[in-house]
Write a protein that holds these residues in place. Structure first.
Motif, PDB file in Angstrom:
ATOM      1  N   SER A  76     -98.308 -97.512  40.529  1.00 18.68           N
ATOM      2  CA  SER A  76     -97.205 -96.627  40.139  1.00 18.68           C
ATOM      3  C   SER A  76     -96.647 -97.032  38.777  1.00 18.68           C
ATOM      4  O   SER A  76     -96.551 -96.208  37.870  1.00 18.68           O
ATOM      5  CB  SER A  76     -96.114 -96.594  41.211  1.00 18.68           C
ATOM      6  OG  SER A  76     -95.769 -97.879  41.693  1.00 18.68           O
ATOM      7  N   PHE A  77     -96.336 -98.322  38.559  1.00 19.72           N
ATOM      8  CA  PHE A  77     -95.742 -98.696  37.261  1.00 19.72           C
ATOM      9  C   PHE A  77     -96.714 -98.547  36.105  1.00 19.72           C
ATOM     10  O   PHE A  77     -96.304 -98.427  34.947  1.00 19.72           O
ATOM     11  CB  PHE A  77     -95.130-100.095  37.290  1.00 19.72           C
ATOM     12  CG  PHE A  77     -96.092-101.256  37.389  1.00 19.72           C
ATOM     13  CD1 PHE A  77     -96.973-101.571  36.363  1.00 19.72           C
ATOM     14  CD2 PHE A  77     -96.076-102.092  38.508  1.00 19.72           C
ATOM     15  CE1 PHE A  77     -97.824-102.668  36.444  1.00 19.72           C
ATOM     16  CE2 PHE A  77     -96.921-103.190  38.600  1.00 19.72           C
ATOM     17  CZ  PHE A  77     -97.801-103.468  37.567  1.00 19.72           C
ATOM     18  N   VAL A  78     -98.024 -98.532  36.403  1.00 17.21           N
ATOM     19  CA  VAL A  78     -99.004 -98.391  35.329  1.00 17.21           C
ATOM     20  C   VAL A  78     -98.863 -97.048  34.612  1.00 17.21           C
ATOM     21  O   VAL A  78     -99.303 -96.893  33.469  1.00 17.21           O
ATOM     22  CB  VAL A  78    -100.432 -98.569  35.899  1.00 17.21           C
ATOM     23  CG1 VAL A  78    -100.865 -97.366  36.709  1.00 17.21           C
ATOM     24  CG2 VAL A  78    -101.438 -98.852  34.791  1.00 17.21           C
ATOM     25  N   TYR A  79     -98.210 -96.094  35.254  1.00 16.72           N
ATOM     26  CA  TYR A  79     -97.974 -94.788  34.646  1.00 16.72           C
ATOM     27  C   TYR A  79     -96.757 -94.769  33.729  1.00 16.72           C
ATOM     28  O   TYR A  79     -96.494 -93.760  33.063  1.00 16.72           O
ATOM     29  CB  TYR A  79     -97.785 -93.733  35.737  1.00 16.72           C
ATOM     30  CG  TYR A  79     -99.069 -93.276  36.382  1.00 16.72           C
ATOM     31  CD1 TYR A  79     -99.708 -92.117  35.948  1.00 16.72           C
ATOM     32  CD2 TYR A  79     -99.648 -93.998  37.417  1.00 16.72           C
ATOM     33  CE1 TYR A  79    -100.891 -91.689  36.528  1.00 16.72           C
ATOM     34  CE2 TYR A  79    -100.835 -93.579  38.010  1.00 16.72           C
ATOM     35  CZ  TYR A  79    -101.456 -92.424  37.561  1.00 16.72           C
ATOM     36  OH  TYR A  79    -102.631 -92.010  38.132  1.00 16.72           O
ATOM     37  N   PHE A 104     -90.372 -97.934  41.984  1.00 13.99           N
ATOM     38  CA  PHE A 104     -88.983 -97.477  42.027  1.00 13.99           C
ATOM     39  C   PHE A 104     -88.195 -98.231  43.090  1.00 13.99           C
ATOM     40  O   PHE A 104     -86.994 -98.460  42.939  1.00 13.99           O
ATOM     41  CB  PHE A 104     -88.914 -95.974  42.275  1.00 13.99           C
ATOM     42  CG  PHE A 104     -89.295 -95.155  41.079  1.00 13.99           C
ATOM     43  CD1 PHE A 104     -88.582 -95.240  39.893  1.00 13.99           C
ATOM     44  CD2 PHE A 104     -90.378 -94.289  41.123  1.00 13.99           C
ATOM     45  CE1 PHE A 104     -88.931 -94.489  38.782  1.00 13.99           C
ATOM     46  CE2 PHE A 104     -90.739 -93.540  40.019  1.00 13.99           C
ATOM     47  CZ  PHE A 104     -90.014 -93.635  38.836  1.00 13.99           C
ATOM     48  N   ALA A 105     -88.867 -98.639  44.154  1.00 13.27           N
ATOM     49  CA  ALA A 105     -88.191 -99.390  45.206  1.00 13.27           C
ATOM     50  C   ALA A 105     -87.645-100.711  44.667  1.00 13.27           C
ATOM     51  O   ALA A 105     -86.546-101.140  45.047  1.00 13.27           O
ATOM     52  CB  ALA A 105     -89.139 -99.646  46.376  1.00 13.27           C
ATOM     53  N   LEU A 205     -87.078-110.431  46.156  1.00 16.50           N
ATOM     54  CA  LEU A 205     -87.536-109.069  46.421  1.00 16.50           C
ATOM     55  C   LEU A 205     -89.049-109.047  46.322  1.00 16.50           C
ATOM     56  O   LEU A 205     -89.613-109.418  45.289  1.00 16.50           O
ATOM     57  CB  LEU A 205     -86.916-108.088  45.420  1.00 16.50           C
ATOM     58  CG  LEU A 205     -85.395-107.999  45.416  1.00 16.50           C
ATOM     59  CD1 LEU A 205     -84.909-107.063  44.320  1.00 16.50           C
ATOM     60  CD2 LEU A 205     -84.883-107.539  46.776  1.00 16.50           C
ATOM     61  N   THR A 206     -89.704-108.633  47.404  1.00 11.81           N
ATOM     62  CA  THR A 206     -91.165-108.579  47.419  1.00 11.81           C
ATOM     63  C   THR A 206     -91.620-107.142  47.657  1.00 11.81           C
ATOM     64  O   THR A 206     -90.866-106.305  48.167  1.00 11.81           O
ATOM     65  CB  THR A 206     -91.754-109.497  48.501  1.00 11.81           C
ATOM     66  OG1 THR A 206     -91.516-108.925  49.800  1.00 11.81           O
ATOM     67  CG2 THR A 206     -91.157-110.892  48.427  1.00 11.81           C
ATOM     68  N   ALA A 207     -92.867-106.889  47.320  1.00  7.42           N
ATOM     69  CA  ALA A 207     -93.354-105.506  47.295  1.00  7.42           C
ATOM     70  C   ALA A 207     -93.263-104.812  48.651  1.00  7.42           C
ATOM     71  O   ALA A 207     -92.709-103.711  48.763  1.00  7.42           O
ATOM     72  CB  ALA A 207     -94.785-105.469  46.765  1.00  7.42           C
ATOM     73  N   ASN A 208     -93.805-105.400  49.695  1.00  2.08           N
ATOM     74  CA  ASN A 208     -93.768-104.722  50.991  1.00  2.08           C
ATOM     75  C   ASN A 208     -92.345-104.637  51.529  1.00  2.08           C
ATOM     76  O   ASN A 208     -91.976-103.662  52.178  1.00  2.08           O
ATOM     77  CB  ASN A 208     -94.695-105.424  51.979  1.00  2.08           C
ATOM     78  CG  ASN A 208     -96.154-105.166  51.659  1.00  2.08           C
ATOM     79  OD1 ASN A 208     -96.525-104.088  51.184  1.00  2.08           O
ATOM     80  ND2 ASN A 208     -97.015-106.152  51.909  1.00  2.08           N
ATOM     81  N   GLN A 209     -91.533-105.644  51.244  1.00  2.00           N
ATOM     82  CA  GLN A 209     -90.130-105.625  51.675  1.00  2.00           C
ATOM     83  C   GLN A 209     -89.375-104.457  51.049  1.00  2.00           C
ATOM     84  O   GLN A 209     -88.730-103.659  51.749  1.00  2.00           O
ATOM     85  CB  GLN A 209     -89.468-106.952  51.283  1.00  2.00           C
ATOM     86  CG  GLN A 209     -87.974-107.023  51.532  1.00  2.00           C
ATOM     87  CD  GLN A 209     -87.276-107.954  50.551  1.00  2.00           C
ATOM     88  OE1 GLN A 209     -87.682-108.034  49.387  1.00  2.00           O
ATOM     89  NE2 GLN A 209     -86.256-108.654  51.010  1.00  2.00           N
ATOM     90  N   VAL A 210     -89.443-104.327  49.725  1.00  2.00           N
ATOM     91  CA  VAL A 210     -88.673-103.253  49.072  1.00  2.00           C
ATOM     92  C   VAL A 210     -89.254-101.883  49.394  1.00  2.00           C
ATOM     93  O   VAL A 210     -88.518-100.889  49.454  1.00  2.00           O
ATOM     94  CB  VAL A 210     -88.578-103.451  47.541  1.00  2.00           C
ATOM     95  CG1 VAL A 210     -87.911-104.785  47.214  1.00  2.00           C
ATOM     96  CG2 VAL A 210     -89.927-103.333  46.842  1.00  2.00           C
ATOM     97  N   THR A 211     -90.561-101.817  49.608  1.00  4.49           N
ATOM     98  CA  THR A 211     -91.203-100.545  49.955  1.00  4.49           C
ATOM     99  C   THR A 211     -90.648-100.007  51.270  1.00  4.49           C
ATOM    100  O   THR A 211     -90.310 -98.824  51.390  1.00  4.49           O
ATOM    101  CB  THR A 211     -92.726-100.728  50.049  1.00  4.49           C
ATOM    102  OG1 THR A 211     -93.226-101.128  48.773  1.00  4.49           O
ATOM    103  CG2 THR A 211     -93.429 -99.450  50.476  1.00  4.49           C
TER     104      THR A 211
END
Length: 237
Positions: A76-79, A104-105, A205-211
């Motif tokens: 997502s951020f690569v965009y 965004f999360a 803050l970690t990826a799966n957590q914020v997702t």
């Protein structure tokens, strides 16, 4: 019970989601889309393409989700900020429910905790990690330090031991950072969040957590948990 649908790339750390189901008492169906798992810009642009996300939304439809999240930070951020916004808007259109992405999360989670300055402990190669830093900056989050572990594929990230994940986060803190951010949904982090925050004495803050948190927020159904870090301690966040 709220149902949040997650579009997850390939296979790596998707077992974080059933763990969160048990801890939070919600439904978190995961459907997979497939491409190369290489952490490289052309491959990541392909992975997050409208065609692939439309496929993922179609797979989730049978679960009747209240919200959908593209559970991929780099895809997502690569965009860039505007491109990722368009990506999320297109996903919402095909899914028919509120939709967003892991990138965004991270920004929304930082806002919820009042976090302004962060350290980033990334698993990616340096060029990809720098795109995450740029994305955070566009969202008003200042990155004081950034590390890149230089791991080329999601599969390799998924093989990291719990101890290695803890050390990755702890070793790349910055003394003036309000929080440490650990991107990459290929990394299992939910089971070690408490250990990392105890070591650092600050939010992580970690990826799966914020997702998962942002999916619940998008659905208007925040849930508190004592086991998923500072972000989940107050369901009003």
């Amino acid at each position: 019970m709220t149902t949040i649908g997650f579009i997850y790339p390939d296979h790596a750390a998707e077992d974080d989601y059933p763990l969160a189901e048990r801890l939070l008492g919600q439904r978190f169906p995961v459907e997979h889309i497939y491409g190369t798992d290489l952490h490289a810009v052309p491959e990541l642009l392909d992975l997050g393409s409208p065609e692939r996300l439309k496929e993922g939304a179609g797979l989730l439809a049978k679960h009747e989700p209240d919200a959908v999240v593209w559970a991929c930070t780099s895809g997502s951020f690569v965009y860039g900020w505007e491109g990722a916004r368009k990506q999320a808007d297109q996903l919402a259109e095909v899914a028919g429910v509120p939709s967003t992405s892991t990138s965004f999360a991270f920004v929304e989670a930082a806002k919820a905790l009042g976090v302004r300055k962060v350290a980033v402990a990334a698993s990616y190669p340096d060029d990809v990690a720098r795109l995450f830093v740029e994305f955070l900056g566009a969202g008003g989050v200042e990155v004081l330090s950034m590390s890149s572990a230089g791991i080329d594929t999601a599969a390799e990230v998924g093989e990291l031991s719990p101890e290695a994940v803890v050390e990755l986060a702890v070793a790349h803190d910055h003394p003036e950072a309000d929080a440490v951010l650990v991107p990459d949904t290929a990394m299992r982090t939910l089971g070690v969040l408490g250990a990392i925050e105890d070591r650092l004495g600050k939010p992580v803050l970690t990826a799966n957590q914020v997702t998962i948190w942002e999916g619940l927020r998008q659905a208007g159904a925040p849930v508190a948990s004592a086991e998923l870090g500072a972000l989940f301690r107050d369901k009003g966040n």
